[in-house]
Motif scaffolding. Structure first.
Motif, PDB file in Angstrom:
ATOM      1  N   SER A   1      24.035  37.614   2.151  1.00 30.11           N
ATOM      2  CA  SER A   1      25.173  36.909   2.744  1.00 30.11           C
ATOM      3  C   SER A   1      25.366  35.579   2.016  1.00 30.11           C
ATOM      4  O   SER A   1      24.395  34.875   1.713  1.00 30.11           O
TER       5      SER A   1
ATOM      6  N   ASP B   1      30.715  37.576  -2.879  1.00 31.33           N
ATOM      7  CA  ASP B   1      31.521  37.972  -1.732  1.00 31.33           C
ATOM      8  C   ASP B   1      32.143  39.341  -2.014  1.00 31.33           C
ATOM      9  O   ASP B   1      31.553  40.175  -2.710  1.00 31.33           O
ATOM     10  N   LYS B   2      33.374  39.563  -1.559  1.00 31.83           N
ATOM     11  CA  LYS B   2      34.015  40.872  -1.687  1.00 31.83           C
ATOM     12  C   LYS B   2      34.075  41.339  -3.154  1.00 31.83           C
ATOM     13  O   LYS B   2      33.899  42.523  -3.442  1.00 31.83           O
TER      14      LYS B   2
ATOM     15  N   ASP C   1      32.665  44.898  -4.142  1.00 36.69           N
ATOM     16  CA  ASP C   1      33.524  45.951  -4.702  1.00 36.69           C
ATOM     17  C   ASP C   1      32.994  46.423  -6.058  1.00 36.69           C
ATOM     18  O   ASP C   1      33.013  47.621  -6.362  1.00 36.69           O
TER      19      ASP C   1
ATOM     20  N   ILE D   1      33.556  46.081   8.147  1.00 28.99           N
ATOM     21  CA  ILE D   1      33.063  46.078   6.756  1.00 28.99           C
ATOM     22  C   ILE D   1      32.151  47.297   6.527  1.00 28.99           C
ATOM     23  O   ILE D   1      32.192  47.914   5.454  1.00 28.99           O
TER      24      ILE D   1
ATOM     25  N   TYR E   1      34.330  50.191   5.793  1.00 25.64           N
ATOM     26  CA  TYR E   1      34.892  50.030   4.458  1.00 25.64           C
ATOM     27  C   TYR E   1      33.861  50.410   3.381  1.00 25.64           C
ATOM     28  O   TYR E   1      34.151  51.155   2.437  1.00 25.64           O
ATOM     29  N   ILE E   2      32.643  49.902   3.536  1.00 31.24           N
ATOM     30  CA  ILE E   2      31.573  50.173   2.559  1.00 31.24           C
ATOM     31  C   ILE E   2      31.304  51.672   2.505  1.00 31.24           C
ATOM     32  O   ILE E   2      31.156  52.260   1.430  1.00 31.24           O
TER      33      ILE E   2
END
Ligand code: NAD
Length: 496
Positions: free
Chosen positions: A176, A206-207, A211, A230, A233-234
């Motif tokens: 994090s 971060d994103k 990604d 999240i 999404y992952i």
């Protein structure tokens, strides 16, 4: 002085190529203490390439070599509990005893992984046909990634990395960005334990970094722990790219109190499980389901305990509850309390009125009674020191309430009736169940995981399911003709 927090690559701290950073705060003082780098795709490529090279030789290391590194790492962790705990408290805010508890629960996972020679054993069937044997082996996947939440910056990375590395993989940690320093401390301990460079790398970000990991062809598997949107999404992005994914999401954990329960025991349990770590635990109790006439005495007992709870900086001795992670999160939690009051919940204790330190991200404890299932304080994960009480008439109503909830991480029942407890474990549709235990986090030799919106994927984390997740099976069928019938003379008699 604001410190720069960078990546860990090939056994050392390295700067990346990005000019983007994210601020890190001490939640106990509100002070801006660090800036963490946010990796670019090319930073991620570099880290994964290092892992790929390291994984090739690490999987050749003998099981006893790998086990020896894990034992060494275990010793170093145990020796550094205090320093690591102080680091966690300085960026997360939780009290020191809680930070030490988190390190201890992470350490359990390292101890489990020390048994890797036993855990990686396959199966063998002799003579499945004439002169033919079949056997199964488990092999590492290659490079695997772990993406972790702010609330356990040591324990959750160790849920993943201990088993992944023991099984012969290289591990890339994306911690994090809110409390990133513990990841570098762990990396240094791995290095000192003798882990070859590149087997444990850290990419801060971060994103954009996430990604890049999800799309990277050399990442074989992704372990994620964080919020439900999240996690979903992952799981979707990772599996679409052909990866193995386990994605643990958010929670709304219910604690049922039956009328026969010892009210003092239940109230003590509810207070520590709801307000410990300021409610920022995925296994925190956020709803007490008071059955029958347990409601009045229970609410009174919980409310009576709250003024005694010492709130302050986690670094101060004797403090029992620290601040929230950021001032934005404190605002969000306060807004939920306001919404609860507006929608008709009875505010028994209001954390917004509490006498708490003015610097730092503090909020007092809140107790809401007469909460109904359609209120946002019930439907949403608040992740703060807010406990809702829902009153129901019967045990069946309690189970129906829990089973209708979208989250299903943990739950608990408080009762003196063994038959009722046993029925609850059978009926309830939740991944982890406590019987007179408010936070039933499984020990390291079982596996951790919720059901429904609390887990995407079919594999729970750590323990036996962790070993299965970080390895894949291979079955060999081998024919070795009996030397007695072989064309070459090996000196065996021709008949038996
Ligand atoms: P989060 O979902 O915001 O972040 C988790 C990780 O995802 C972080 O590394 C973050 O950098 C990354 N991330 C955030 N937004 C992203 C995006 N848009 N795209 C890609 N990656 C992104 O969670 P958090 O606030 O750090 O942690 C709290 C949450 O974690 C709570 O919901 C809690 O219940 C959950 N949690 C669950 C468990 C469990 O075991 N089920 C354990 C701990 C925490």
């Amino acid at each position: 002085m604001v410190k720069q927090i960078s990546h860990w690559l090939d056994g050392a701290v390295v700067r990346g190529t990005s000019d983007r950073t994210s601020p890190v705060f001490n939640p106990g003082t509100g002070e801006h203490t660090g800036d963490v780098e946010l990796a670019t795709r090319s930073d991620v490529d570099r880290v994964v390439a290092s892992g790929r090279a390291a994984a090739k030789s690490w999987r050749r290391a003998s099981l006893s070599t790998r086990s020896a590194v894990l034992f060494g790492f275990r010793e170093l962790l145990a020796k550094n509990v205090d320093e690591l705990s102080r680091l966690v408290t300085s960026e997360h805010g939780k009290v020191l005893a809680d930070a030490a508890g988190e390190v201890a629960r992470g350490l359990e996972n390292v101890e489990f992984a020390c048994g890797v020679p036993q855990l990686m054993k396959g199966g063998y069937s002799e003579q499945v046909a004439t002169d033919v044997d079949a056997y199964s082996i488990r092999q590492p996947l290659g490079v695997v990634a772990g993406i972790t939440p702010f609330n356990f910056p040591v324990m959750v990375p160790l849920w993943m990395a201990a088993n992944a590395i023991a099984c012969g993989n290289a591990f890339v940690l994306k911690p994090s960005e809110k409390d990133p320093s513990a990841s570098l401390f762990l990396a240094e301990l791995w290095r000192r334990a003798g882990l070859p460079d590149g087997v444990f790398n850290v990419v801060q970000g971060d994103k954009e970094a996430v990604d890049a990991l999800l799309e990277h062809p050399d990442i074989a598997a992704v372990s994620f722990v964080g919020s439900t949107p999240i996690a979903r999404y992952i799981y979707e992005r990772g599996t679409q790219a052909g990866k193995r994914v386990q994605a643990l999401g958010g929670a709304k954990n219910h604690m049922v109190v039956l009328p026969d329960a010892d009210i003092d025991v239940a109230a003590d349990a509810a207070v520590s499980a709801a307000y410990g770590a300021a409610g920022e635990r995925c296994m925190a109790v956020s709803v007490v389901v008071a059955v029958g006439d347990s409601g009045d005495p229970l609410v009174e007992a919980i409310a009576g305990r709250l003024p005694k709870l010492r709130i302050g900086s986690g670094a101060e001795p004797g403090v029992e509850m620290g601040p929230l992670i950021t001032s934005e999160h404190r605002q969000k939690v306060s807004a939920y309390i306001a919404a609860g009051a507006e929608s008709g919940a009875r505010v028994v204790v209001d954390g917004r009125d509490a006498d708490v330190p003015s610097s730092g991200f503090f909020l007092g404890t809140t107790l809401l009674d007469d909460v109904k299932p359609d209120m946002s304080v019930y439907t949403d994960e608040i992740f703060g020191p807010v406990l809702c009480v829902v009153r129901v008439a019967t045990y069946d109503d309690a189970v129906a309430l829990i089973n209708a909830n979208t989250y299903a991480n943990g739950t608990a029942i408080f009762t003196r009736d063994g038959g009722a407890a046993r029925r609850f474990q059978f009926d309830v549709e939740v991944g982890m169940v406590g019987i007179n235990v408010p936070i039933p986090v499984p020990v390291a030799y079982y596996s951790f995981g919720g059901w429904k919106a609390s887990l995407f994927g079919d594999s729970h984390m750590y323990g036996p399911e962790g070993i299965a997740f970080y390895t894949r099976g291979k079955v060999v069928t081998a024919r070795w003709p009996d030397p007695a019938t072989s064309a070459i003379d090996l000196g065996f008699p021709t008949t038996r």
